[in-house]
Scaffold this motif. Structure first.
Motif, PDB file in Angstrom:
ATOM      1  N   ILE A 234      82.741 -22.791  31.179  1.00 24.26           N
ATOM      2  CA  ILE A 234      83.106 -21.643  30.760  1.00 24.26           C
ATOM      3  C   ILE A 234      82.188 -21.112  29.601  1.00 24.26           C
ATOM      4  O   ILE A 234      81.790 -20.038  29.353  1.00 24.26           O
ATOM      5  CB  ILE A 234      84.574 -21.330  30.660  1.00 24.26           C
ATOM      6  CG1 ILE A 234      85.341 -21.538  31.963  1.00 24.26           C
ATOM      7  CG2 ILE A 234      84.886 -19.984  29.984  1.00 24.26           C
ATOM      8  CD1 ILE A 234      86.800 -21.813  31.859  1.00 24.26           C
ATOM      9  N   ALA A 235      82.298 -21.845  28.446  1.00 23.99           N
ATOM     10  CA  ALA A 235      81.507 -21.561  27.349  1.00 23.99           C
ATOM     11  C   ALA A 235      80.172 -21.625  27.385  1.00 23.99           C
ATOM     12  O   ALA A 235      79.431 -20.699  26.932  1.00 23.99           O
ATOM     13  CB  ALA A 235      81.948 -22.847  26.264  1.00 23.99           C
ATOM     14  N   GLN A 236      79.441 -22.464  28.211  1.00 25.74           N
ATOM     15  CA  GLN A 236      78.063 -22.374  28.644  1.00 25.74           C
ATOM     16  C   GLN A 236      77.602 -21.294  29.311  1.00 25.74           C
ATOM     17  O   GLN A 236      76.704 -20.405  29.006  1.00 25.74           O
ATOM     18  CB  GLN A 236      77.875 -23.696  29.415  1.00 25.74           C
ATOM     19  CG  GLN A 236      77.769 -24.910  28.457  1.00 25.74           C
ATOM     20  CD  GLN A 236      76.580 -25.208  27.918  1.00 25.74           C
ATOM     21  OE1 GLN A 236      75.578 -25.525  28.308  1.00 25.74           O
ATOM     22  NE2 GLN A 236      76.729 -25.404  26.298  1.00 25.74           N
ATOM     23  N   LEU A 237      78.536 -20.737  30.296  1.00 27.16           N
ATOM     24  CA  LEU A 237      78.178 -19.488  30.941  1.00 27.16           C
ATOM     25  C   LEU A 237      78.042 -18.494  30.237  1.00 27.16           C
ATOM     26  O   LEU A 237      77.143 -17.423  30.190  1.00 27.16           O
ATOM     27  CB  LEU A 237      79.282 -19.196  31.992  1.00 27.16           C
ATOM     28  CG  LEU A 237      78.971 -18.443  33.092  1.00 27.16           C
ATOM     29  CD1 LEU A 237      77.615 -18.715  33.999  1.00 27.16           C
ATOM     30  CD2 LEU A 237      80.140 -18.261  34.140  1.00 27.16           C
ATOM     31  N   GLN A 238      78.864 -18.281  28.976  1.00 25.94           N
ATOM     32  CA  GLN A 238      78.631 -17.168  27.994  1.00 25.94           C
ATOM     33  C   GLN A 238      77.359 -16.981  27.413  1.00 25.94           C
ATOM     34  O   GLN A 238      77.246 -15.989  26.803  1.00 25.94           O
ATOM     35  CB  GLN A 238      79.839 -17.157  26.902  1.00 25.94           C
ATOM     36  CG  GLN A 238      81.292 -17.100  27.554  1.00 25.94           C
ATOM     37  CD  GLN A 238      82.371 -17.636  26.497  1.00 25.94           C
ATOM     38  OE1 GLN A 238      82.051 -18.264  25.516  1.00 25.94           O
ATOM     39  NE2 GLN A 238      83.630 -17.810  26.857  1.00 25.94           N
ATOM     40  N   VAL A 239      76.637 -18.052  27.325  1.00 27.95           N
ATOM     41  CA  VAL A 239      75.328 -18.053  26.767  1.00 27.95           C
ATOM     42  C   VAL A 239      74.294 -18.185  27.468  1.00 27.95           C
ATOM     43  O   VAL A 239      73.260 -18.477  27.367  1.00 27.95           O
ATOM     44  CB  VAL A 239      75.431 -19.253  25.528  1.00 27.95           C
ATOM     45  CG1 VAL A 239      76.247 -18.733  24.497  1.00 27.95           C
ATOM     46  CG2 VAL A 239      75.522 -20.509  26.016  1.00 27.95           C
ATOM     47  N   LEU A 240      74.381 -18.072  28.708  1.00 27.78           N
ATOM     48  CA  LEU A 240      73.298 -18.358  29.889  1.00 27.78           C
ATOM     49  C   LEU A 240      72.207 -17.424  29.736  1.00 27.78           C
ATOM     50  O   LEU A 240      71.260 -17.942  29.698  1.00 27.78           O
ATOM     51  CB  LEU A 240      74.092 -17.936  31.542  1.00 27.78           C
ATOM     52  CG  LEU A 240      72.913 -18.240  32.528  1.00 27.78           C
ATOM     53  CD1 LEU A 240      72.125 -19.806  32.582  1.00 27.78           C
ATOM     54  CD2 LEU A 240      73.572 -17.754  33.917  1.00 27.78           C
ATOM     55  N   GLU A 241      72.421 -16.174  29.467  1.00 29.41           N
ATOM     56  CA  GLU A 241      71.406 -15.029  29.339  1.00 29.41           C
ATOM     57  C   GLU A 241      70.575 -15.625  28.002  1.00 29.41           C
ATOM     58  O   GLU A 241      69.331 -15.364  27.968  1.00 29.41           O
ATOM     59  CB  GLU A 241      71.919 -13.689  29.103  1.00 29.41           C
ATOM     60  CG  GLU A 241      72.514 -13.217  30.571  1.00 29.41           C
ATOM     61  CD  GLU A 241      71.505 -13.324  31.542  1.00 29.41           C
ATOM     62  OE1 GLU A 241      70.150 -13.089  31.497  1.00 29.41           O
ATOM     63  OE2 GLU A 241      72.136 -13.432  32.771  1.00 29.41           O
TER      64      GLU A 241
END
Length: 377
Positions: A234-241
């Motif tokens: 969940i935390a990693q998905l927030q910085v995918l872009e």
């Protein structure tokens, strides 16, 4: 790590959701499904597990054929063997380095005449670049063969504005430690077939029947992701872009600094696609550079820089000796040539500008040494 992972892991501990169930798992599944525009998702322990589940859902079994990209990591094809089926390998094409529609069509026509069409086609989006999905979908639809889109390396990439991993009957992602975002180990299976995803969830949880006791009527797997790892996701998905932007910046600098050198050609980006540039990859023309891939890799290694050849095609692997292979054309195997000439450069999202400068300088030095040695000779 982005920094937010610690809070989500702490929350899992404080609420005692440690096992492979819990609110983080549910939320991670919803967020990934939403991100790629699919109706449902199931979080599992690896991308390999997700591919395996997709083949189980398609009822792949002993004696069946499954077409698979050849230029890829072995994890793309191993699940075919898990099901007792037979992989048939399809070459790449030069525009994307991915599955050749030309070779795929030839393979489909040959097996159609034998009344032995594949039960599925596994299309891999290599190094973040989407395959020519329009052409591949048209061929597979014509022969009524479902697609499993192995987007393990291409999370965050797009094809004509649509997310990578959203084109097949099933889409597969990996969150292994080397991927663009990570849960340390993990994967995801996505689909618009909500009933199938629910069955995948059942199979991934040891196929436990609905009963007051432990009852099992069919074989299952221990494939569910833990709540702690889902918190990482969940935390990693927030910085995918941000990660995609970082990788593309790294690629662009490599291409600017090295792409004009004679004999150096970078992996292309197909028109109307956006690749996450998971790895920055290039090819070397030995005749123009007077240096081999192995010489460059050796020089970089001596200077404490890790680089590698591109994937060894699966049709060349001892494990798959004797399996059928369809080259891009009768005269040329693109994946063989890419293996012989391709190099993957350091590409991590956290690669510093100074480190990248050192890679560039040492790469140039490897080429210059070859020129000097050639003059001396």
């Amino acid at each position: 790590m982005s920094g937010n992972e610690r809070d989500l892991i702490k929350e899992a501990f404080e609420t005692n959701w440690i096992a492979p169930l819990g609110p983080h798992v549910d939320a991670f599944e919803r967020e990934v499904a939403s991100f790629v525009g699919k109706k449902a998702a199931v979080a599992v322990v690896s991308g390999t597990a997700a591919i395996h589940l997709s083949l189980a859902l398609l009822d792949i079994k002993s004696g069946d054929k499954v077409f698979c990209s050849s230029l890829t990591f072995v994890a793309s094809a191993n699940p075919i063997l898990y099901q007792g089926a037979e992989p048939v390998f399809i070459d790449s094409e030069p525009d994307t380095w991915n599955m050749s529609p030309q070779a795929l069509e030839r393979a489909m026509e040959e097996y159609y005449l034998q009344n032995n069409l594949p039960k599925a086609v596994i299309v891999v989006n290599l190094y973040g670049q989407s395959a020519k999905m329009d052409e591949i979908i048209e061929i597979c639809d014509r022969f009524e063969v479902p697609i499993v889109e192995d987007a393990a390396e291409s999370f965050g990439s797009t094809f004509k504005g649509k997310p990578s991993g959203s084109f097949g009957k099933y889409g597969v992602f990996s969150f292994n430690g080397n991927k663009i975002i990570t849960t340390s180990g993990g994967g995801m299976l996505v689909s618009d077939d909500e009933e199938a995803i629910e069955r995948a969830r059942f199979l991934a949880t040891q196929a436990r029947d609905q009963a007051s006791h432990y009852q099992h009527s069919q074989m299952g797997y221990n494939y569910r992701m833990s709540n702690i790892l889902a918190g990482l996701g969940i935390a990693q998905l927030q910085v995918l872009e941000l990660r995609v932007a970082a990788r593309r910046k790294i690629f662009n600098r490599y291409q600017k600094e090295l792409g004009a050198l004679p004999g150096v050609t970078f992996m292309p980006e197909l028109e109307q696609t956006k690749t996450n540039r998971w790895l920055s990859t290039l090819t070397i023309d030995e005749e123009l550079t007077s240096v081999s891939v192995k010489q460059i890799l050796t020089h970089l290694e001596k200077n404490y820089i890790e680089a590698r050849q591109v994937w060894k095609p699966l049709h060349l692997q001892p494990l798959f000796e004797g399996n059928k292979y369809f080259p891009h054309s009768i005269e040329e195997s693109i994946s063989d040539n890419l293996f012989d000439t391709g190099i993957c450069l350091p590409s991590g999202s956290s690669l510093t500008e100074d480190d990248q400068t050192r890679v560039i300088e040492q790469f140039k030095e490897a080429l210059q040494n070859a020129v000097v040695n050639q003059v001396v000779l």
